[in-house]
Design a protein around this motif. Structure first.
Motif, PDB file in Angstrom:
ATOM      1  N   ILE A 457       0.837  -1.211   0.000  1.00  0.00           N
ATOM      2  CA  ILE A 457       0.000   0.000   0.000  1.00  0.00           C
ATOM      3  C   ILE A 457       0.866   1.253   0.000  1.00  0.00           C
ATOM      4  N   VAL A 458       1.959   1.197   0.784  1.00  0.00           N
ATOM      5  CA  VAL A 458       2.871   2.350   0.839  1.00  0.00           C
ATOM      6  C   VAL A 458       3.421   2.656  -0.533  1.00  0.00           C
ATOM      7  N   GLN A 459       3.916   1.580  -1.222  1.00  0.00           N
ATOM      8  CA  GLN A 459       4.520   1.789  -2.538  1.00  0.00           C
ATOM      9  C   GLN A 459       3.487   2.267  -3.552  1.00  0.00           C
ATOM     10  N   SER A 460       2.262   1.769  -3.410  1.00  0.00           N
ATOM     11  CA  SER A 460       1.197   2.179  -4.337  1.00  0.00           C
ATOM     12  C   SER A 460       0.880   3.665  -4.181  1.00  0.00           C
ATOM     13  N   ILE A 461       0.780   4.083  -2.911  1.00  0.00           N
ATOM     14  CA  ILE A 461       0.450   5.509  -2.651  1.00  0.00           C
ATOM     15  C   ILE A 461       1.588   6.401  -3.102  1.00  0.00           C
ATOM     16  N   LEU A 462       2.826   5.984  -2.861  1.00  0.00           N
ATOM     17  CA  LEU A 462       3.971   6.795  -3.277  1.00  0.00           C
ATOM     18  C   LEU A 462       4.019   6.933  -4.791  1.00  0.00           C
ATOM     19  N   LYS A 463       3.643   5.857  -5.505  1.00  0.00           N
ATOM     20  CA  LYS A 463       3.640   5.917  -6.967  1.00  0.00           C
ATOM     21  C   LYS A 463       2.585   6.904  -7.473  1.00  0.00           C
ATOM     22  N   GLU A 464       1.396   6.853  -6.815  1.00  0.00           N
ATOM     23  CA  GLU A 464       0.326   7.784  -7.189  1.00  0.00           C
ATOM     24  C   GLU A 464       0.742   9.230  -6.921  1.00  0.00           C
ATOM     25  N   LEU A 465       1.449   9.451  -5.816  1.00  0.00           N
ATOM     26  CA  LEU A 465       1.912  10.810  -5.494  1.00  0.00           C
ATOM     27  C   LEU A 465       2.943  11.280  -6.507  1.00  0.00           C
ATOM     28  N   GLU A 466       3.764  10.357  -7.006  1.00  0.00           N
ATOM     29  CA  GLU A 466       4.761  10.712  -8.023  1.00  0.00           C
ATOM     30  C   GLU A 466       4.063  11.190  -9.301  1.00  0.00           C
ATOM     31  N   ILE A 467       2.966  10.454  -9.669  1.00  0.00           N
ATOM     32  CA  ILE A 467       2.181  10.872 -10.841  1.00  0.00           C
ATOM     33  C   ILE A 467       1.540  12.240 -10.585  1.00  0.00           C
ATOM     34  N   PHE A 468       0.998  12.409  -9.346  1.00  0.00           N
ATOM     35  CA  PHE A 468       0.352  13.673  -8.928  1.00  0.00           C
ATOM     36  C   PHE A 468       1.309  14.855  -9.082  1.00  0.00           C
ATOM     37  N   GLU A 469       2.588  14.596  -8.751  1.00  0.00           N
ATOM     38  CA  GLU A 469       3.581  15.668  -8.823  1.00  0.00           C
ATOM     39  C   GLU A 469       4.060  15.894 -10.253  1.00  0.00           C
ATOM     40  N   SER A 470       4.336  14.812 -10.969  1.00  0.00           N
ATOM     41  CA  SER A 470       4.929  14.942 -12.304  1.00  0.00           C
ATOM     42  C   SER A 470       3.954  15.541 -13.315  1.00  0.00           C
ATOM     43  N   LYS A 471       2.666  15.283 -13.132  1.00  0.00           N
ATOM     44  CA  LYS A 471       1.661  15.815 -14.055  1.00  0.00           C
ATOM     45  C   LYS A 471       1.061  17.147 -13.580  1.00  0.00           C
ATOM     46  N   ASP A 472       1.652  17.750 -12.552  1.00  0.00           N
ATOM     47  CA  ASP A 472       1.241  19.072 -12.028  1.00  0.00           C
ATOM     48  C   ASP A 472      -0.230  19.129 -11.635  1.00  0.00           C
ATOM     49  N   GLN A 473      -0.725  17.942 -11.126  1.00  0.00           N
ATOM     50  CA  GLN A 473      -2.132  17.917 -10.708  1.00  0.00           C
ATOM     51  C   GLN A 473      -2.383  18.771  -9.462  1.00  0.00           C
ATOM     52  N   PHE A 474      -1.307  19.145  -8.775  1.00  0.00           N
ATOM     53  CA  PHE A 474      -1.434  19.975  -7.555  1.00  0.00           C
ATOM     54  C   PHE A 474      -1.879  21.399  -7.886  1.00  0.00           C
ATOM     55  N   LEU A 475      -1.913  21.772  -9.188  1.00  0.00           N
ATOM     56  CA  LEU A 475      -2.332  23.118  -9.581  1.00  0.00           C
ATOM     57  C   LEU A 475      -3.849  23.259  -9.633  1.00  0.00           C
TER      58      LEU A 475
END
Length: 574
Positions: A457-475
């Motif tokens: 679960i940890v690795q899954s969430i970290l991977k999703e956060l990496e996508i969240f950051e790389s695709k600038d979804q935080f904007l």
């Protein structure tokens, strides 16, 4: 020169010409002191005998009640319209009974009344002495009204010796600035002020005041006041050499002042004088001499002397000289010499004593007042100067602190820009540790997470956060911990724990840091983006308003957004 009009009395201006019922017909036994005073001073009594009856009963009642204050008031009433020796005795009694009085009006009142008494009997030397003493004691008690009365009375004496401008200054001040004067007193001041204005050739000002006086007398049906102003209008026209107009004004005054109910020697003398001078101006010598002869007869009867008598006797002497009447010429020369001797004595005394005993102390007081004012100004100047120096020093201190802080901010901004340049090749955004501490030590990550969450679960969430950051979804606007957890198919507790453990910060800080790091990089590299208004930039970064963006930027970087943008332009990165 002349003093034509009655001086303001300290106690009250008594009116002797009212026509009302005889006060003796009324019982005084039940009347209060105040009511009797009003009858006495307001003209409620028909004649002098009625007034005397009031004053005598007033004294009788006050003595029976052993009322010292009212006994004193009775002596004031009784001294009016008495022969000089009798009037002086009443004022002496007034001085004795008020010797230990705590009332503010004494002893100044006694001296001012005595001054008025001497003035009315042409003893100007004694009048001046008493006015000066009255002024002295009034100043000691700080009684403004008595100070005013004394100054006004001395102003009239200044007018007598030709100081008309000084007289006008004093009268003007009290006519318009003394709220403790009643309306009748102000009107009398304005009447005398108009006379002083004529003497100093301020004819327009004099005319305005005379017209005001005539209108006021008409409004109040004041015949006496009307004829006073009418007589002054005659003098006004005489000075302008409008002799016929002067005669038209003065003729009714002659009739009025020689009526038995309105007799006043000052008004009688000056009315005859101006009529004689008006006819003299018209070259009607016989008519003029007739008026001047009547004046001489009145002087012999009343012994009322005034400076213009010299002109009267010179006209009489010249007339009889031209007509070769040696006997009458000699007579009027003798009359001239006697009158001139008295007038000269009075003039020399007043001319000497007023400057020495009134003007000089007044100037000393003014000097002291000016000195104190200058000292106060000097003190105020030093206080203001000290405040300015302190303010200047504080400003310098703030300025240097500002410059120091600005230098610090510029250095941070320059480091940020340099960091952006070094990480252009798709490197992870990073800011110097002392500016943007991003991560906690990683040695304990697995231990912390494994205690509550499985490794998968940890690795899954970290991977999703990496996508969240790389695709600038935080904007995206409105992102919350719950909405992001739902998007990556986990729960809020797991997501929060992973961010805290692996990112070293809470969710809000994590989101803000991503947005600000993005802004740091894009502002440095995108000139078009940099040219937009801050409101638009803030919305592009996911913030609700410009203020939230600028506050987050400074908190993350340690430097204001404005300085960062300015340094970008200065370093010409684009």
């Amino acid at each position: 020169m002349k003093i034509k009009f009655l001086i303001l009395l300290l106690a009250v201006c008594n009116a002797w010409h009212a026509q009302t019922g005889n006060i003796k017909d009324h019982s005084l036994e039940k009347r209060t002191y105040k009511e009797m005073e009003q009858d006495f001073y307001s003209g409620g009594a028909e004649d002098l005998n009625s007034k005397r009856y009031i004053a005598e009963y007033y004294l009788k009642k006050a003595r029976a009640e052993k009322n010292t204050s009212e006994i004193a008031e009775a002596y004031v009433m009784l001294h009016f319209d008495q022969p000089l020796p009798v009037a002086l005795k009443y004022l002496d009694s007034l001085q004795t009974i008020t010797k230990n009085s705590k009332e503010n009006i004494y002893p100044a009142r006694t001296y001012l009344l005595r001054g008025n008494l001497y003035f009315r009997t042409e003893n100007l030397q004694a009048a001046l002495n008493n006015y000066l003493l009255g002024l002295k004691f009034a100043k000691e008690k700080g009684y403004k009204r008595q100070i005013a009365m004394a100054n006004i009375s001395i102003a009239y004496l200044n007018n007598y010796i030709g100081k008309h401008a000084e007289t006008a200054k004093t009268l003007r001040h009290y006519a318009y600035n003394a709220d403790y004067m009643n309306e009748s007193e102000r009107q009398l001041l304005k009447l005398n002020l108009a006379d002083a204005y004529i003497e100093i050739n301020k004819m327009d000002s004099a005319y305005i005041l005379i017209q005001e006086g005539l209108q006021n007398a008409e409004k109040n049906n004041d015949k006496y006041g009307r004829h006073q102003n009418l007589g002054l209008m005659g003098y006004y026209h005489l000075k302008q050499k409008k002799y016929n107009a002067a005669i038209d004004d003065l003729a009714p005054c002659e009739k009025f002042y020689f009526d038995k109910n309105n007799q006043n020697k000052r008004n009688q003398n000056y009315t005859l004088l101006y009529l004689g001078q008006s006819y003299e101006g018209l070259r009607n010598k016989e008519k003029a001499i007739g008026y001047f002869t009547r004046i001489d007869s009145m002087v012999l009867k009343t012994n009322y002397l005034y400076p213009e008598l010299r002109q009267v006797y010179m006209s009489l002497i010249n007339y009889y000289k031209v007509n070769n009447d040696k006997e009458k010429q000699l007579y009027y020369v003798d009359r001239f010499l006697k009158v001139d001797s008295v007038l000269d004595s009075q003039f020399r005394y007043i001319s000497r004593e007023v400057p020495r005993r009134y003007d000089s102390p007044k100037l000393e007081q003014e000097k002291e007042s000016i000195t104190n004012e200058l000292q106060n100004r000097k003190t105020l100047f030093y206080i203001v100067l000290s405040c300015l120096l302190i303010s200047h020093l504080l400003f310098i201190n703030v300025y240097f602190k500002y410059k120091k802080t600005e230098k610090k901010y510029k250095k941070i901004a320059q480091d940020l820009i340099q960091s952006v340049n070094e990480n252009k090749a798709d490197k992870e955004y990073e800011v110097k540790d002392e500016i943007m501490p991003l991560h906690l030590p990683e040695e304990s990550h697995d231990d912390k997470a494994s205690k509550v969450i499985s490794e998968d679960i940890v690795q899954s969430i970290l991977k999703e956060l990496e996508i969240f950051e790389s695709k600038d979804q935080f904007l995206q606007k409105g992102i919350t911990l719950g909405s992001l957890a739902k998007k990556i198919k986990t729960n809020s507790r797991y997501l929060s724990e992973i961010i805290n453990t692996y990112k070293g910060k809470n969710f809000a800080t994590y989101l803000n840091d991503l947005r600000i790091d993005y802004a740091i990089n894009r502002l440095a590299n995108d000139k078009k983006f940099r040219s937009y208004k801050l409101t638009f930039i803030a919305e592009e970064l996911g913030y609700n308003n410009e203020q939230a963006f600028t506050l987050a930027f400074k908190k993350r970087t340690g430097t204001p957004l404005s300085i960062y943008l300015k340094e970008i332009e200065n370093m010409k990165l684009i």
